[in-house]
Design a protein around this motif. Structure first.
Motif, mmCIF file in Angstrom:
data_model
loop_
_atom_site.group_PDB
_atom_site.id
_atom_site.type_symbol
_atom_site.label_atom_id
_atom_site.label_comp_id
_atom_site.label_asym_id
_atom_site.label_seq_id
_atom_site.Cartn_x
_atom_site.Cartn_y
_atom_site.Cartn_z
ATOM 1 N N TYR A 91 0.857 -1.181 0.000
ATOM 2 C CA TYR A 91 0.000 0.000 0.000
ATOM 3 C C TYR A 91 0.895 1.234 0.000
ATOM 4 C CZ TYR A 91 1.007 0.295 5.007
ATOM 5 O OH TYR A 91 1.639 0.396 6.212
ATOM 6 N N TRP A 92 0.315 2.399 -0.321
ATOM 7 C CA TRP A 92 1.077 3.645 -0.362
ATOM 8 C C TRP A 92 1.482 4.009 1.062
ATOM 9 C CZ3 TRP A 92 3.037 5.792 -4.519
ATOM 10 C CH2 TRP A 92 3.567 7.074 -4.427
ATOM 11 N N PRO A 93 2.757 4.142 1.343
ATOM 12 C CA PRO A 93 3.198 4.321 2.729
ATOM 13 C C PRO A 93 2.988 5.723 3.301
ATOM 14 C CG PRO A 93 5.081 4.304 1.261
ATOM 15 C CD PRO A 93 3.866 3.996 0.412
ATOM 16 N N ALA A 94 2.808 6.725 2.465
ATOM 17 C CA ALA A 94 2.659 8.103 2.957
ATOM 18 C C ALA A 94 1.200 8.389 3.282
ATOM 19 C CB ALA A 94 3.164 9.101 1.925
ATOM 20 N N GLU A 95 0.984 9.259 4.223
ATOM 21 C CA GLU A 95 -0.368 9.670 4.590
ATOM 22 C C GLU A 95 -0.956 10.665 3.601
ATOM 23 O OE1 GLU A 95 -2.222 8.525 7.180
ATOM 24 O OE2 GLU A 95 -0.607 7.091 7.549
ATOM 25 N N ARG A 96 -0.115 11.304 2.823
ATOM 26 C CA ARG A 96 -0.555 12.361 1.908
ATOM 27 C C ARG A 96 -1.155 11.755 0.645
ATOM 28 N NH1 ARG A 96 4.251 16.281 0.893
ATOM 29 N NH2 ARG A 96 2.750 16.846 -0.693
ATOM 30 N N GLU A 97 -2.446 11.978 0.438
ATOM 31 C CA GLU A 97 -3.115 11.445 -0.742
ATOM 32 C C GLU A 97 -2.666 12.120 -2.032
ATOM 33 O OE1 GLU A 97 -7.163 10.441 -1.081
ATOM 34 O OE2 GLU A 97 -7.383 10.131 1.059
ATOM 35 N N ASP A 98 -2.158 13.365 -1.922
ATOM 36 C CA ASP A 98 -1.739 14.047 -3.142
ATOM 37 C C ASP A 98 -0.583 13.308 -3.810
ATOM 38 O OD1 ASP A 98 -0.150 14.844 -0.923
ATOM 39 O OD2 ASP A 98 0.480 16.671 -1.955
ATOM 40 N N GLU A 99 0.244 12.616 -3.036
ATOM 41 C CA GLU A 99 1.329 11.840 -3.628
ATOM 42 C C GLU A 99 0.787 10.639 -4.400
ATOM 43 O OE1 GLU A 99 4.129 10.865 -0.596
ATOM 44 O OE2 GLU A 99 4.920 12.904 -0.499
ATOM 45 N N ALA A 100 -0.217 9.982 -3.862
ATOM 46 C CA ALA A 100 -0.837 8.869 -4.579
ATOM 47 C C ALA A 100 -1.512 9.366 -5.858
ATOM 48 C CB ALA A 100 -1.832 8.142 -3.678
ATOM 49 N N TRP A 101 -2.118 10.550 -5.804
ATOM 50 C CA TRP A 101 -2.735 11.111 -7.000
ATOM 51 C C TRP A 101 -1.677 11.458 -8.045
ATOM 52 C CZ3 TRP A 101 -7.341 10.190 -8.498
ATOM 53 C CH2 TRP A 101 -8.370 10.038 -7.578
ATOM 54 N N ALA A 102 -0.480 11.858 -7.615
ATOM 55 C CA ALA A 102 0.606 12.104 -8.570
ATOM 56 C C ALA A 102 0.964 10.807 -9.295
ATOM 57 C CB ALA A 102 1.827 12.687 -7.854
ATOM 58 N N MET A 103 0.981 9.699 -8.577
ATOM 59 C CA MET A 103 1.233 8.406 -9.215
ATOM 60 C C MET A 103 0.125 8.088 -10.221
ATOM 61 S SD MET A 103 3.221 5.811 -9.543
ATOM 62 C CE MET A 103 4.265 5.673 -8.106
ATOM 63 N N VAL A 104 -1.116 8.393 -9.864
ATOM 64 C CA VAL A 104 -2.242 8.172 -10.782
ATOM 65 C C VAL A 104 -2.048 9.003 -12.049
ATOM 66 C CG1 VAL A 104 -4.733 8.516 -11.096
ATOM 67 C CG2 VAL A 104 -3.857 7.540 -8.957
ATOM 68 N N ALA A 105 -1.631 10.248 -11.902
ATOM 69 C CA ALA A 105 -1.394 11.108 -13.068
ATOM 70 C C ALA A 105 -0.365 10.460 -13.994
ATOM 71 C CB ALA A 105 -0.928 12.498 -12.618
ATOM 72 N N PHE A 106 0.696 9.932 -13.412
ATOM 73 C CA PHE A 106 1.717 9.235 -14.205
ATOM 74 C C PHE A 106 1.138 7.989 -14.872
ATOM 75 C CE2 PHE A 106 4.802 5.700 -14.124
ATOM 76 C CZ PHE A 106 5.624 6.119 -15.163
ATOM 77 N N LEU A 107 0.389 7.192 -14.130
ATOM 78 C CA LEU A 107 -0.168 5.953 -14.679
ATOM 79 C C LEU A 107 -1.129 6.224 -15.834
ATOM 80 C CD1 LEU A 107 -0.763 3.966 -11.369
ATOM 81 C CD2 LEU A 107 1.085 3.640 -13.054
ATOM 82 N N GLN A 108 -1.804 7.356 -15.802
ATOM 83 C CA GLN A 108 -2.708 7.726 -16.895
ATOM 84 C C GLN A 108 -1.931 7.977 -18.188
ATOM 85 O OE1 GLN A 108 -5.895 6.806 -15.730
ATOM 86 N NE2 GLN A 108 -6.463 8.503 -17.023
ATOM 87 N N GLU A 109 -0.683 8.384 -18.078
ATOM 88 C CA GLU A 109 0.119 8.759 -19.246
ATOM 89 C C GLU A 109 1.092 7.679 -19.706
ATOM 90 O OE1 GLU A 109 -0.309 11.689 -20.854
ATOM 91 O OE2 GLU A 109 -1.925 12.139 -19.434
ATOM 92 N N VAL A 110 1.528 6.806 -18.817
ATOM 93 C CA VAL A 110 2.643 5.903 -19.111
ATOM 94 C C VAL A 110 2.340 4.889 -20.210
ATOM 95 C CG1 VAL A 110 2.148 4.132 -17.360
ATOM 96 C CG2 VAL A 110 4.521 4.585 -18.039
ATOM 97 N N GLY A 111 1.091 4.535 -20.421
ATOM 98 C CA GLY A 111 0.751 3.548 -21.443
ATOM 99 C C GLY A 111 1.164 3.957 -22.846
ATOM 100 N N GLU A 112 1.187 5.261 -23.103
ATOM 101 C CA GLU A 112 1.556 5.787 -24.423
ATOM 102 C C GLU A 112 2.962 6.401 -24.419
ATOM 103 O OE1 GLU A 112 -0.537 5.306 -26.985
ATOM 104 O OE2 GLU A 112 -1.820 4.283 -25.531
#
Length: 178
Positions: A133-154
């Motif tokens: 699981y995401w170890p940090a309490e800050r959800e904005d960091e997990a959302w940054a990973m989501v932003a990357f995952l949305q783009e990485v496929g292309e």
């Protein structure tokens, strides 16, 4: 009707005894060398997909996924996730391929998920897969990973390297630590 109920109770009892014996005596081979018994991978993957679908809150507010978040997410990914899922344009290692289940390549892992589902997977992790699981309490960091995952496929290998390249620091080496 009484015979059917009695038969079902006997079968349930035998199943409970068999399950208990399997656990108590270690009868199920947990070796990763030979993988799961036929059908078990399908059961586990279907359970995973259905669980994500069930627990993802589609009403939850979602921030705008900006280019800056993609860059931060790429750097988080580069530091923690690429060892299992590889970089775009790079094959997974032999060790990663020997894992049961083998983590999918990042370009395959991002198929068919919504941003909110990505967030739930990143935030919560996946049991029995090696994905924490995401170890940090800050959800904005997990959302940054989501932003990357949305783009990485292309994303090309070069695009990825540009996102994860750290800026050069001018001056003497000790300036990097100030």
């Amino acid at each position: 009707m009484h015979a059917v109920v009695k038969t079902l109770l006997v079968l349930a009892g035998l199943g409970a005894v068999g399950g208990t014996a399997t656990v108590a005596f270690g009868l199920y081979d947990v070796s990763a060398r030979f993988g799961h018994v036929p059908g078990l991978s399908w059961v586990l993957n279907t359970t995973f997909r259905n669980s994500v679908d069930l627990y993802t809150d589609e009403r939850r507010p979602m921030p705008e996924l900006t280019a800056g978040m993609v860059r931060l997410g790429a750097r988080h990914y580069d530091a923690s996730c690429k060892v299992c899922h590889a970089r775009p344009g790079e094959p997974r290692s032999a060790t990663t391929l020997a894992m049961v289940p083998a983590p999918p390549h990042i370009t395959e892992a991002v198929e068919d998920w919504t941003p909110r589902e990505f967030h739930w997977i990143v935030q919560e992790g996946v049991k029995m897969s090696g994905m924490p699981y995401w170890p940090a309490e800050r959800e904005d960091e997990a959302w940054a990973m989501v932003a990357f995952l949305q783009e990485v496929g292309e994303m090309s290998a070069q695009d990825y390297l540009e996102l994860t390249r750290l800026p050069q620091i001018e001056g003497p080496p000790e300036a990097a630590y100030c």
